[in-house]
Write a protein that holds these residues in place. Structure first.
Motif, PDB file in Angstrom:
ATOM      1  N   SER A 268     -15.551   2.336  -4.731  1.00  0.00           N
ATOM      2  CA  SER A 268     -14.464   1.765  -3.934  1.00  0.00           C
ATOM      3  C   SER A 268     -13.279   1.440  -4.830  1.00  0.00           C
ATOM      4  N   ARG A 269     -12.118   1.999  -4.464  1.00  0.00           N
ATOM      5  CA  ARG A 269     -10.915   1.742  -5.251  1.00  0.00           C
ATOM      6  C   ARG A 269      -9.696   2.123  -4.420  1.00  0.00           C
ATOM      7  N   SER A 270      -8.670   1.299  -4.463  1.00  0.00           N
ATOM      8  CA  SER A 270      -7.448   1.561  -3.717  1.00  0.00           C
ATOM      9  C   SER A 270      -6.489   2.384  -4.569  1.00  0.00           C
TER      10      SER A 270
ATOM     11  N   PHE B  17     -11.877   8.480   1.296  1.00  0.00           N
ATOM     12  CA  PHE B  17     -12.341   7.313   2.036  1.00  0.00           C
ATOM     13  C   PHE B  17     -13.789   7.532   2.443  1.00  0.00           C
TER      14      PHE B  17
ATOM     15  N   GLU C 222      -2.489   5.454   2.291  1.00  0.00           N
ATOM     16  CA  GLU C 222      -3.546   4.475   2.524  1.00  0.00           C
ATOM     17  C   GLU C 222      -3.244   3.633   3.755  1.00  0.00           C
TER      18      GLU C 222
ATOM     19  N   MET D 223       0.837  -1.198   0.000  1.00  0.00           N
ATOM     20  CA  MET D 223       0.000   0.000   0.000  1.00  0.00           C
ATOM     21  C   MET D 223       0.874   1.251   0.000  1.00  0.00           C
TER      22      MET D 223
ATOM     23  N   THR E 158      -5.854   3.465   6.992  1.00  0.00           N
ATOM     24  CA  THR E 158      -6.733   2.291   7.060  1.00  0.00           C
ATOM     25  C   THR E 158      -6.262   1.219   8.025  1.00  0.00           C
TER      26      THR E 158
ATOM     27  N   PRO F 185     -11.226   2.970   1.105  1.00  0.00           N
ATOM     28  CA  PRO F 185     -10.657   3.861   0.089  1.00  0.00           C
ATOM     29  C   PRO F 185     -11.475   3.843  -1.195  1.00  0.00           C
TER      30      PRO F 185
END
Length: 701
Positions: A172-174, A153, A100, A96, A104, A158
């Motif tokens: 939703s997406r990282s 977020f 992030e 990550m 998180t 995220p």
């Protein structure tokens, strides 16, 4: 009976499938109080300061010079800083980005080792991630490596929002987005969050005053740091803005906190100490191995004694306030008491057989700021209100004791005079404490039968029941004679006072107890004073202040209320203190006797102010009623006869009483300090301002 036996003999099944494991940030949302204390305004404010403290840690490390806090109209909070920016590269183990990861994952951050921060307020790596978990939406922008990196977020997940606000469409997406280019030297972090109203109470809000107080406090603790606050929630006006920057550090902070005139210049005490701590350390193989780590603790204290009696001490660890103290405060107080007792013995201000002074004696009139800085301090809980690092007590005590002894034994003329004044104040505080204790012991009585110990001038009542009994504190002996005839001796007691009592707001406990009028009032009420005041032991259900309806009478009431506020505050808080309202004028009607059925008392009308008098005269004139001139104006209670005093001021069936209440303690304290305290300048300003609004016609000439 059979069914009951079966229920007892077959316990409810309980197996591993009944156990729950909360993953990621679920634990925070399930039990938010564990992390932020509560879900009301206090918890919401704590969330804001978790984000601000991350920026403050950058400033503490010398990487940040400015922090901006914005309270937006939509209820969101934004914090900007010009620090190094949260790392945006990928963390090797998780893959990550740094942004992030810290947003998180609980217990993820740069404050566990010694590489990023030598001292910080954040310790557990849960601050930013907790705020993220409790936010309906959180946006992060980081300026770093020539780009602005951004991500959002939703309740800790995220992703990307289609538009502004927490209710916008969310995907939703990282991962981070590079939204624009910036100069390579430009760095910083911007975080904006909307509190999740599924978690927080509907009326939870951040008050501007609490934000300003702590922003000012933080600016004092980090010289050179600028903190700007902008509140856009102002209705119908421009946003409120204020900026703080102080280069004088905690010495300037101590002077700001001090409420009274100083006895000594602000004494700055600085020093360091080392200690060894066994902590788990992450080795190259990823294992946590207990290791002995050498720690450095820096001590910085500013203190001064003043002529007043209040104690104002603030303590901090890495700029995080510790309102409930901890080991550093234990060491500070221990050093003060030990060194001052030693010096009092040396200077013979305390004789061999005298009891040593106590912590309360030493702290009287003291204003101090106690700060320590160390890596990874041990706190009791995430809210960080109590320091638990045991070595802090020894190091702070050593540093403070050494520097304080140097000041108290100085041979320089100015310092020698100031040290003498401090020592004498502490001795006087001890004498006052002992005198107060002796007074409490002599004044207490178990029941009303011990009336022989009461002042001779008290005219007591026959009833012992609190529900009816009343004590009138009467201004002057002349009014006492009339009041004796006007009272109901069954339940109304009288205590005369001679003129104006001592102003206890500016006097010590010892001086108050020496004052005959103050001592008599405490003795008659019979419930002690100060911290030992016992409301249930009070001999009377009501205390009524009966003074003349003039300026002197108002001053006497104010002095009496000051005594009650300082030493018998529970009486005020319980609503058991009243002010009598005697009339100011008496109108004698001339044509009442002609009316059939008129009573002698109908000839008189009482008014309680000049405005009421004018209204009443106009009313009588319209009705065609005449009155005798000149209209009688009472200069004092002694001018009334017993019947007049009874029917206007003392008879419960017809009198008017004003109940004195303490509903807003802080505001009441400010009023008493303004009107009755040591500071002359604010009182002068208050009088000059009030003089402009005064009707000159109301002044007796």
């Amino acid at each position: 009976m059979t069914a009951l036996t079966a229920a007892v003999n077959e316990p409810e099944e309980y197996s591993a499938r009944h156990l729950s494991v909360l993953e990621g940030l679920e634990a925070v949302r399930k039990r938010p109080g564990m992390y932020i204390g509560s879900t009301d305004s206090r918890g919401l404010t704590h969330c804001m300061w978790e984000i601000i403290d991350n920026a403050v840690d950058e400033a503490l490390g010398g990487f940040c010079t400015r922090i901006d806090v914005l309270l937006h109209t939509d209820g969101s909070v934004e914090v900007r800083d010009n620090g190094r920016g949260i790392p945006v590269d990928a963390e090797p183990k998780s893959g990550m980005s740094g942004v992030e990861l810290v947003m998180t994952k609980l217990h993820a951050g740069g404050k566990f080792g010694t590489g990023s921060y030598t001292a910080s307020g954040g310790l557990h790596g849960v601050g930013a991630s907790v705020v993220n978990a409790l936010s309906a939406r959180l946006d992060v922008e980081v300026d770093r490596q020539g780009h602005t990196h951004a991500m959002s977020f939703k309740r800790g997940i995220p992703g990307r929002f289609a538009a502004g606000g927490p209710d916008a469409e969310f995907t939703s997406r990282s991962g981070l987005d590079e939204v624009r280019r910036v100069a390579k030297k430009v760095t910083g972090t911007r975080i904006r969050f909307w509190a999740d109203r599924q978690i927080f109470l509907k009326d939870a809000d951040i008050t501007r005053e609490s934000l300003l107080d702590r922003a000012r406090q933080t600016a004092f603790l980090i010289p050179g740091l600028t903190i700007s606050v902008r509140d856009e929630r102002v209705e119908g006006g421009p946003p409120y803005e204020e900026e703080f920057r102080f280069d004088g550090g905690i010495g300037e902070f101590c002077s700001f906190l001090a409420p009274d005139e100083q006895l000594n210049d602000v004494l700055r005490i600085q020093g360091t100490g080392h200690f060894t701590e066994t902590v788990p350390v992450l080795d190259d193989q990823g294992h946590m191995t207990p290791s002995d780590v050498e720690r450095k603790l820096e001590v910085d204290v500013a203190l001064r004694w003043g002529t007043g009696y209040e104690t104002t001490v603030r303590s901090f660890v890495n700029v995080i306030a510790t309102p409930k103290g901890g080991t550093h405060m234990t060491g500070f107080e221990r050093a003060l008491v030990r060194v001052i007792n030693d010096q009092l013995r040396t200077t013979k201000l305390l004789k061999t057989n005298d009891d040593p002074v106590t912590k309360e004696d030493v702290l009287e009139g003291l204003s101090a700021v106690v700060t320590v800085r160390l890596p990874e301090p041990q706190f009791e809980g995430q809210t960080k209100e109590i320091l638990g690092t045991s070595a802090a007590s020894r190091i702070v005590s050593s540093v403070v004791g050494k520097e304080l002894r140097t000041f108290l034994t100085s041979t320089k003329r100015v310092e020698k005079q100031q040290a003498r004044a401090v020592l004498e104040k502490v001795v006087n505080a001890a004498k006052a404490r002992l005198a107060a204790r002796q007074q409490r012991e002599t004044q207490r009585r178990k029941n009303a039968l011990e009336s022989s110990a009461l002042p001779a001038k008290l005219v007591d009542c026959r009833s012992e029941g609190l529900d009816r009994s009343e004590l009138f504190i009467v201004e002057g002996d002349s009014a006492l004679g009339t009041a004796k005839l006007a009272r109901d001796s069954e339940f109304q007691a009288l205590l005369p006072i001679r003129g104006k009592i001592l102003n206890v707001q500016k006097s010590s406990v010892a001086d108050m107890l020496k004052n005959a009028e103050c001592a008599a009032i405490l003795q008659v009420i019979g419930a002690g004073s100060g911290r030992t005041f016992d409301l249930e032991a009070a001999r009377y259900g009501r205390v009524i202040l009966m003074a003349d309806a003039d300026v002197d009478g108002a001053h006497i009431r104010t002095l009496l209320l000051t005594l009650f506020y300082r030493y018998m505050r529970p009486m005020l808080e319980a609503g058991r203190v009243f002010a009598a309202v005697p009339p100011l004028h008496r109108i004698e009607l001339t044509n009442v006797r002609k009316k059939r059925g008129a009573k002698p008392e109908d000839r008189y009308i009482y008014t309680y102010s000049d405005a009421e008098l004018q209204r009443k005269l106009l009313e009588l004139e319209k009705k065609g009623m005449g009155w005798k001139e000149p209209i009688q104006r009472y200069k004092g209670l002694g001018e009334m006869d017993a019947d007049q005093l009874a029917e206007t001021t003392m008879d419960p069936r017809v009198r008017t009483l004003r109940r004195i209440r303490v509903e807003h303690a802080e505001e009441v304290a400010k009023v008493f300090d303004l009107l009755m305290g040591n500071e002359v300048a604010p009182r002068r300003e208050f009088i000059l301002q009030g003089a402009k609004e005064l009707d000159m016609a109301r002044i007796d000439t």
